[in-house]
Design a protein around this motif. Structure first.
Motif, PDB file in Angstrom:
ATOM      1  N   SER A  45       0.859  -1.187   0.000  1.00  0.00           N
ATOM      2  CA  SER A  45       0.000   0.000   0.000  1.00  0.00           C
ATOM      3  C   SER A  45       0.890   1.229   0.000  1.00  0.00           C
ATOM      4  O   SER A  45       1.985   1.197   0.566  1.00  0.00           O
ATOM      5  N   LEU A  46       0.415   2.302  -0.625  1.00  0.00           N
ATOM      6  CA  LEU A  46       1.231   3.508  -0.689  1.00  0.00           C
ATOM      7  C   LEU A  46       1.523   4.051   0.706  1.00  0.00           C
ATOM      8  O   LEU A  46       2.666   4.378   1.032  1.00  0.00           O
ATOM      9  N   VAL A  47       0.511   4.133   1.544  1.00  0.00           N
ATOM     10  CA  VAL A  47       0.706   4.671   2.888  1.00  0.00           C
ATOM     11  C   VAL A  47       1.601   3.755   3.705  1.00  0.00           C
ATOM     12  O   VAL A  47       2.540   4.199   4.380  1.00  0.00           O
ATOM     13  N   SER A 101      -3.825  10.238  -5.945  1.00  0.00           N
ATOM     14  CA  SER A 101      -3.450   8.835  -6.046  1.00  0.00           C
ATOM     15  C   SER A 101      -2.748   8.563  -7.369  1.00  0.00           C
ATOM     16  O   SER A 101      -2.786   9.381  -8.297  1.00  0.00           O
ATOM     17  N   LEU A 102      -2.130   7.387  -7.446  1.00  0.00           N
ATOM     18  CA  LEU A 102      -1.516   6.966  -8.706  1.00  0.00           C
ATOM     19  C   LEU A 102      -2.548   6.927  -9.823  1.00  0.00           C
ATOM     20  O   LEU A 102      -2.293   7.380 -10.948  1.00  0.00           O
ATOM     21  N   GLY A 130     -10.850 -12.515   4.143  1.00  0.00           N
ATOM     22  CA  GLY A 130     -11.141 -12.134   2.773  1.00  0.00           C
ATOM     23  C   GLY A 130      -9.917 -12.160   1.877  1.00  0.00           C
ATOM     24  O   GLY A 130      -8.866 -12.713   2.222  1.00  0.00           O
ATOM     25  N   GLU A 131     -10.061 -11.537   0.701  1.00  0.00           N
ATOM     26  CA  GLU A 131      -9.008 -11.515  -0.306  1.00  0.00           C
ATOM     27  C   GLU A 131      -8.735 -10.099  -0.779  1.00  0.00           C
ATOM     28  O   GLU A 131      -9.590  -9.218  -0.685  1.00  0.00           O
ATOM     29  N   ALA A 132      -7.535  -9.900  -1.288  1.00  0.00           N
ATOM     30  CA  ALA A 132      -7.161  -8.674  -1.986  1.00  0.00           C
ATOM     31  C   ALA A 132      -6.586  -9.090  -3.340  1.00  0.00           C
ATOM     32  O   ALA A 132      -6.579 -10.274  -3.690  1.00  0.00           O
ATOM     33  N   THR A 133      -6.101  -8.117  -4.099  1.00  0.00           N
ATOM     34  CA  THR A 133      -5.649  -8.396  -5.457  1.00  0.00           C
ATOM     35  C   THR A 133      -4.231  -7.907  -5.676  1.00  0.00           C
ATOM     36  O   THR A 133      -3.899  -6.764  -5.329  1.00  0.00           O
ATOM     37  N   ASP A 134      -3.413  -8.787  -6.223  1.00  0.00           N
ATOM     38  CA  ASP A 134      -2.071  -8.421  -6.665  1.00  0.00           C
ATOM     39  C   ASP A 134      -2.092  -8.085  -8.150  1.00  0.00           C
ATOM     40  O   ASP A 134      -2.846  -8.688  -8.924  1.00  0.00           O
ATOM     41  N   LEU A 165       2.474  -5.652  -7.166  1.00  0.00           N
ATOM     42  CA  LEU A 165       2.011  -4.531  -6.352  1.00  0.00           C
ATOM     43  C   LEU A 165       0.544  -4.767  -6.032  1.00  0.00           C
ATOM     44  O   LEU A 165      -0.241  -5.090  -6.927  1.00  0.00           O
ATOM     45  N   ALA A 166       0.182  -4.634  -4.771  1.00  0.00           N
ATOM     46  CA  ALA A 166      -1.227  -4.781  -4.400  1.00  0.00           C
ATOM     47  C   ALA A 166      -2.058  -3.701  -5.088  1.00  0.00           C
ATOM     48  O   ALA A 166      -1.684  -2.525  -5.122  1.00  0.00           O
ATOM     49  N   ALA A 167      -3.186  -4.096  -5.651  1.00  0.00           N
ATOM     50  CA  ALA A 167      -4.024  -3.167  -6.405  1.00  0.00           C
ATOM     51  C   ALA A 167      -4.477  -1.988  -5.557  1.00  0.00           C
ATOM     52  O   ALA A 167      -4.693  -0.882  -6.075  1.00  0.00           O
ATOM     53  N   ALA A 168      -4.602  -2.202  -4.243  1.00  0.00           N
ATOM     54  CA  ALA A 168      -5.059  -1.128  -3.363  1.00  0.00           C
ATOM     55  C   ALA A 168      -4.152   0.096  -3.424  1.00  0.00           C
ATOM     56  O   ALA A 168      -4.604   1.224  -3.199  1.00  0.00           O
ATOM     57  N   ALA A 169      -2.874  -0.117  -3.749  1.00  0.00           N
ATOM     58  CA  ALA A 169      -1.920   0.993  -3.771  1.00  0.00           C
ATOM     59  C   ALA A 169      -2.264   2.032  -4.828  1.00  0.00           C
ATOM     60  O   ALA A 169      -1.918   3.213  -4.688  1.00  0.00           O
TER      61      ALA A 169
END
Length: 241
Positions: A45-47, A101-102, A130-134, A165-169
């Motif tokens: 994550s960016l933060v 944001s990016l 749950g899940e996140a996305t790379d 990179l995690a998509a959340a970033a």
């Protein structure tokens, strides 16, 4: 011999890469008598990534020149607010505005070739919550998109060893923009097929960065290490003069 006043160059890699992308730059900086640190960015994550790099910077006793490639540019934009950071250097990178944001910065310009080569892969969150996305790059397309002017044998290795990179970033806003109070430099990779060169130009112009253009792929540190080292040296001179 280094002293407490010797600047430390902290090299922050970007997405789909790791600190080995600075392999042709580090020996030249060490030969200059500089301290060099090349940490592994979590790419979550960016933060969070910025907080991690800031923690690395805080442990360094002297002045720091913070260098960020690609996504690493967004990271140094935030982490560069640390008190001992004296200068920022962007390499084919994102110089975000505070609150931006990016995705927002990129959204103002035509997509690069990278957009059509991205791969989205779910991964489990810690604790089974749950899940996140790379996000990664198609292995067979990464060499041409990321590093067309780098040795093909090396780019084959880079393609299969890339760090996602995690998509959340992409959607996180930068809480601060260190370039507002720190001098900055930037390299525009004019043959970049990963980040539109106009994204780089716009960010650097807004930041008031001293910018140079290099006919290079996205991995300018491996393709043109001498040009990269020259820009870093210029930033270092502002710390030592």
């Amino acid at each position: 011999m280094t002293t407490p006043d010797t600047p430390t160059v902290v090299l922050v890699h970007g997405a789909f890469a790791d600190a080995s992308s600075f392999a042709r730059v580090i020996p030249q900086l060490l030969a200059d008598g500089l301290n060099v640190v090349a940490p592994a960015v979590p790419n979550r994550s960016l933060v969070g990534d910025s907080a991690y790099i800031a923690s690395v910077v805080r442990r360094i006793p002297g002045p720091v020149v913070l260098v960020g490639h690609s996504y690493g540019g967004a990271v140094i934009t935030v982490a560069g607010a640390e008190e001992n950071v004296r200068a920022l250097v962007y390499l084919a990178g994102y110089a975000l505005q505070e609150g931006e944001s990016l995705g927002e910065l990129q959204g103002g310009f035509p997509d690069s070739e990278l957009a059509s080569a991205l791969v989205y892969t779910p991964f489990p969150l810690p604790g089974g919550d749950g899940e996140a996305t790379d996000v990664s790059v198609e292995v067979d397309r990464l060499p041409a998109i990321f590093a067309a002017d780098v040795d093909p044998e090396l780019t084959r290795v880079l393609a299969v060893s890339q760090r996602p990179l995690a998509a959340a970033a992409f959607g996180e806003a930068a809480p601060t923009a260190a370039w507002k109070t720190k001098p900055s430099w930037g390299i525009v990779a004019t043959a970049d097929r990963t980040i539109n060169p106009d994204v780089q130009r716009f960010g650097y112009g807004r930041a008031g960065a001293t910018a140079v253009e290099v006919d290079s792929s996205h991995l300018v540190m491996l393709a043109h290490p001498e040009r990269v080292v020259d820009v870093i040296r210029e930033a270092v001179r502002t710390v030592t003069d």
